[in-house]
Design a protein around this motif. Sequence first.
Motif, short mmCIF file in Angstrom:
data_model
loop_
_atom_site.label_atom_id
_atom_site.label_comp_id
_atom_site.label_asym_id
_atom_site.label_seq_id
_atom_site.Cartn_x
_atom_site.Cartn_y
_atom_site.Cartn_z
N UNK A 217 12.37 -12.02 -0.23
CA UNK A 217 11.87 -11.44 -1.48
C UNK A 217 11.42 -9.99 -1.31
N UNK A 218 11.60 -9.41 -0.12
CA UNK A 218 11.24 -8.01 0.08
C UNK A 218 9.85 -7.85 0.66
N UNK A 219 9.06 -6.95 0.06
CA UNK A 219 7.70 -6.72 0.59
C UNK A 219 6.82 -6.11 -0.48
N UNK A 220 5.52 -6.31 -0.34
CA UNK A 220 4.52 -5.72 -1.23
C UNK A 220 3.60 -4.83 -0.42
N UNK A 221 3.08 -3.80 -1.08
CA UNK A 221 2.09 -2.93 -0.45
C UNK A 221 0.91 -2.79 -1.42
N UNK A 222 -0.28 -3.03 -0.90
CA UNK A 222 -1.47 -2.95 -1.73
C UNK A 222 -2.44 -1.92 -1.15
N UNK A 223 -3.01 -1.07 -2.02
CA UNK A 223 -4.13 -0.20 -1.63
C UNK A 223 -5.23 -0.45 -2.66
N UNK A 224 -6.38 0.21 -2.50
CA UNK A 224 -7.46 0.08 -3.49
C UNK A 224 -6.97 0.49 -4.87
N UNK A 254 7.74 6.47 8.67
CA UNK A 254 7.56 7.06 7.34
C UNK A 254 6.16 7.67 7.19
N UNK A 255 5.15 6.97 7.71
CA UNK A 255 3.78 7.49 7.61
C UNK A 255 3.63 8.79 8.41
N UNK A 256 4.22 8.82 9.61
CA UNK A 256 4.12 10.02 10.43
C UNK A 256 4.82 11.20 9.76
N UNK A 257 5.83 10.88 8.94
CA UNK A 257 6.56 11.92 8.23
C UNK A 257 6.04 12.13 6.81
N UNK A 258 4.89 11.52 6.52
CA UNK A 258 4.19 11.71 5.24
C UNK A 258 5.05 11.36 4.01
N UNK A 259 5.81 10.27 4.11
CA UNK A 259 6.59 9.81 2.97
C UNK A 259 5.64 9.25 1.91
N UNK A 260 6.07 9.26 0.65
CA UNK A 260 5.34 8.56 -0.41
C UNK A 260 5.30 7.08 -0.04
N UNK A 262 5.83 4.32 -1.73
CA UNK A 262 6.96 3.48 -2.16
C UNK A 262 8.17 3.71 -1.27
N UNK A 263 8.39 4.96 -0.87
CA UNK A 263 9.52 5.28 0.01
C UNK A 263 9.32 4.66 1.40
N UNK A 264 8.07 4.70 1.87
CA UNK A 264 7.77 4.12 3.18
C UNK A 264 8.07 2.62 3.16
N UNK A 265 7.67 1.98 2.05
CA UNK A 265 7.89 0.53 1.91
C UNK A 265 9.39 0.24 1.85
N UNK A 266 10.11 1.05 1.09
CA UNK A 266 11.56 0.82 0.97
C UNK A 266 12.27 1.00 2.31
N UNK A 267 11.83 2.01 3.06
CA UNK A 267 12.45 2.25 4.36
C UNK A 267 12.21 1.07 5.31
N UNK A 268 10.99 0.53 5.27
CA UNK A 268 10.66 -0.62 6.12
C UNK A 268 11.52 -1.82 5.74
N UNK A 269 11.70 -2.04 4.44
CA UNK A 269 12.52 -3.17 3.98
C UNK A 269 13.98 -2.95 4.40
N UNK A 270 14.44 -1.71 4.34
CA UNK A 270 15.82 -1.41 4.74
C UNK A 270 16.03 -1.67 6.23
N UNK A 271 15.05 -1.26 7.05
CA UNK A 271 15.19 -1.48 8.50
C UNK A 271 15.25 -2.97 8.81
N UNK A 272 14.41 -3.76 8.12
CA UNK A 272 14.42 -5.20 8.40
C UNK A 272 15.72 -5.84 7.90
N UNK A 273 16.29 -5.29 6.83
CA UNK A 273 17.56 -5.83 6.32
C UNK A 273 18.67 -5.68 7.36
#
Length: 312
Positions: A217-224, A254-260, A262-273
């Motif tokens: 089902x992908x992934x979710x990211x939550x912040x305050x 993605x974090x080290x490269x200061x991605x937004x 949503x982009x960081x989350x998408x990249x992580x999901x792509x790598x796991x795919x």
Amino acid sequence: MNISVTVFGKVNIDTFLYIDKLRIGENHLCLKTFTDIGGKGANTAIALAKLNVPCELVATVGNDSISQTALKRLEKFGVGISSIKSCEEQIGKTFIVVESGGRNTMFHILGANAYLTPEKVDWTFLESCAAVFVQLGIPAETAQEVIMMSKRNGKYVFVDPAGFSESTDLQILAYADTVAPNEVELLKITRETEIEKAVKKLLNIGVEEVLVKLGRRGANLYTEKASYHVDAFDVEVVDTTGAGDAFNAAYIFAKLNKFELRDALKLAVAASALVVTKVGSSSASPTREKLVEFLKLKGEERLAKAVLEGST
Ligand code: RIB
């Protein structure tokens, strides 16, 4: 080497048995077998190195020839191994049964991984790296000290809580910037029965980001302030082992490269795919080039360009 990420985690020798369907108490015919370097520490470090992120692995292995082979392989991938200590124990081992469709069942021998005590840690890593990855499968007091000291020294702290034991104090996660469990782990570590309450609990103790891995089902990211969802990419699933580790590595990249976010989350999901389409654990994680190629194929041109241009 100029280290960006110091990785604390397990090193295992993974032995895979690929079968059609697991039936407890019955005999099975193996369709295929495979051996790989595994363990969340090794997998995450190798996945980072394949994305050209300079990293150092802090871990414990045995004194035997298999441990030497594992070290050589880590080094070949570009992982810094000078902080890996050896001890009078066998290297950690995991036996992994993978059913057609990719589902896995694991059997662990902790071995040398149990000996990564705080005394074995060379704390000078605090002077050099930008980010620290910790998995909770290593001895709890080491994980606790590393997480606290890293945060106090201004590092970005990413924790994969896999291996969290009943006796682990949830408060150690208060010093983490990002915590990345799957749904089962999330409920276990928070001792909650509902995802929303569990996420809130982590945010309330001070975790900045809760990344929830949802598999198919992908992934979710939550912040305050916000929450994001990214669907899984449509791929043929062969073996899910190591998918979460490549996910972690891509998110840290993605974090080290200061991605937004949503982009960081998408990249992580792509790598796991990409991982789930292959057999094995550390061998299955993608290089930066493969990740860029996959993103382009999926119409994610802008993200592909950002990954290609990433500096870390
Ligand atoms: O995350 C996958 C890893 O978990 C495997 O490589 C295996 O060694 C287990 O620790």
